[in-house]
Design an enzyme around this catalytic site. Sequence first.
Site, PDB file in Angstrom:
ATOM      1  N   CYS A   1     -13.362 -12.226 -23.771  1.00  0.00           N
ATOM      2  CA  CYS A   1     -12.676 -11.395 -22.777  1.00  0.00           C
ATOM      3  C   CYS A   1     -11.244 -11.146 -23.217  1.00  0.00           C
ATOM      4  CB  CYS A   1     -12.682 -12.092 -21.417  1.00  0.00           C
ATOM      5  SG  CYS A   1     -11.736 -11.213 -20.139  1.00  0.00           S
TER       6      CYS A   1
ATOM      7  N   ARG B   1     -12.939   3.084   9.746  1.00  0.00           N
ATOM      8  CA  ARG B   1     -13.141   1.746   9.196  1.00  0.00           C
ATOM      9  C   ARG B   1     -11.855   0.920   9.079  1.00  0.00           C
ATOM     10  NH1 ARG B   1     -12.723   5.686   5.809  1.00  0.00           N
ATOM     11  NH2 ARG B   1     -11.537   5.527   3.868  1.00  0.00           N
TER      12      ARG B   1
ATOM     13  N   ALA C   1      -9.043   0.703 -11.661  1.00  0.00           N
ATOM     14  CA  ALA C   1      -7.752   0.617 -12.350  1.00  0.00           C
ATOM     15  C   ALA C   1      -6.847  -0.410 -11.685  1.00  0.00           C
ATOM     16  CB  ALA C   1      -7.085   1.988 -12.381  1.00  0.00           C
ATOM     17  N   THR C   2      -6.780  -0.368 -10.352  1.00  0.00           N
ATOM     18  CA  THR C   2      -5.937  -1.328  -9.637  1.00  0.00           C
ATOM     19  C   THR C   2      -6.509  -2.736  -9.753  1.00  0.00           C
ATOM     20  OG1 THR C   2      -5.277   0.383  -8.064  1.00  0.00           O
ATOM     21  CG2 THR C   2      -4.903  -1.898  -7.415  1.00  0.00           C
TER      22      THR C   2
ATOM     23  N   ASP D   1      -9.288  -0.219  -3.863  1.00  0.00           N
ATOM     24  CA  ASP D   1     -10.569   0.485  -3.946  1.00  0.00           C
ATOM     25  C   ASP D   1     -10.742   1.256  -5.248  1.00  0.00           C
ATOM     26  OD1 ASP D   1      -8.788   2.527  -3.565  1.00  0.00           O
ATOM     27  OD2 ASP D   1      -9.846   3.464  -1.893  1.00  0.00           O
TER      28      ASP D   1
ATOM     29  N   ASP E   1       0.863  -1.184   0.000  1.00  0.00           N
ATOM     30  CA  ASP E   1       0.000   0.000   0.000  1.00  0.00           C
ATOM     31  C   ASP E   1       0.901   1.235   0.000  1.00  0.00           C
ATOM     32  OD1 ASP E   1      -1.758   2.217   0.911  1.00  0.00           O
ATOM     33  OD2 ASP E   1      -3.222   0.621   1.219  1.00  0.00           O
TER      34      ASP E   1
ATOM     35  N   CYS F   1     -14.619   4.644  -1.286  1.00  0.00           N
ATOM     36  CA  CYS F   1     -15.214   5.092  -0.030  1.00  0.00           C
ATOM     37  C   CYS F   1     -15.094   6.603   0.139  1.00  0.00           C
ATOM     38  CB  CYS F   1     -14.530   4.381   1.142  1.00  0.00           C
ATOM     39  SG  CYS F   1     -14.736   2.594   1.139  1.00  0.00           S
TER      40      CYS F   1
END
Length: 254
Positions: A247, A73, A133-134, A130, A62, A190
């Site tokens: 796909c 949260r 794209a990621t 979140d 991260d 979020c």
Amino acid sequence: MYQLGDQQLLRYSRQILLPQFDYTGQEKISQSSVLIVGSGGLGCPASLYLTAAGVGKIILADPDTVELSNLQRQINFSTADINRPKVEAAGERLAAINPDVELELLQEKLDSDRLLELAKQVDLVVDCSDSFATRFAVNRACVEAKKPLVSAAAIGFEGQFSVFDSTKENCPCYACLYPEADFKDQKMSCSDSGVISPLLGIMGSKQALETIKYLADIGKSPLGKLWIFDGTECEWRSLQMSRDSECEVCGDCG
């Protein structure tokens, strides 16, 4: 030959007691490795439970630092962690919970090449990001590396969850569900839309549970199903999915 010690047998005794899991299940997860992409609302409960359960190695990635608005949260962090790198603060807590687990902490935003490199090193990837794209980048890396992907999302009072494994016959990938061309520019997070905090705990815990089941090879994984949770009505429903032969990510996987 790998063998659990007396302290490990005591630490994990409550799950070893389960007949479906037993010593063999603990042995399997203790020799497994997992990449968790994101240490936010989903990544916090997922990493806590996977660490406590004794997954052998966890790579936690991260790029962000802790902000005051995260604390509603993101349960790995406290007020004292504000402005600290998330992986640093999370790493301290996870190591305190279970020193048996090998932690690799990456304060970096993973590009496609780095994601593929890391996916090849682990047994399974847990997507706790979140952004679309990621998620698309993580999905591509998992399809190319032939690794299972445990994915979840949560917005408002609604959560979504699925397990993808393109090595399984007719199992779709994330892009079969959300084609990149249709969703690559959408921004739903979020911070944009809001979320009720316990919802992240429900979905992140679900990710941890299915990860443990997959690594231990027990039970039935929800391959080819999208599970949707409505927090206002406390209801789960599932949608059956199949691989999209056209796909652009997994269409040629068989």
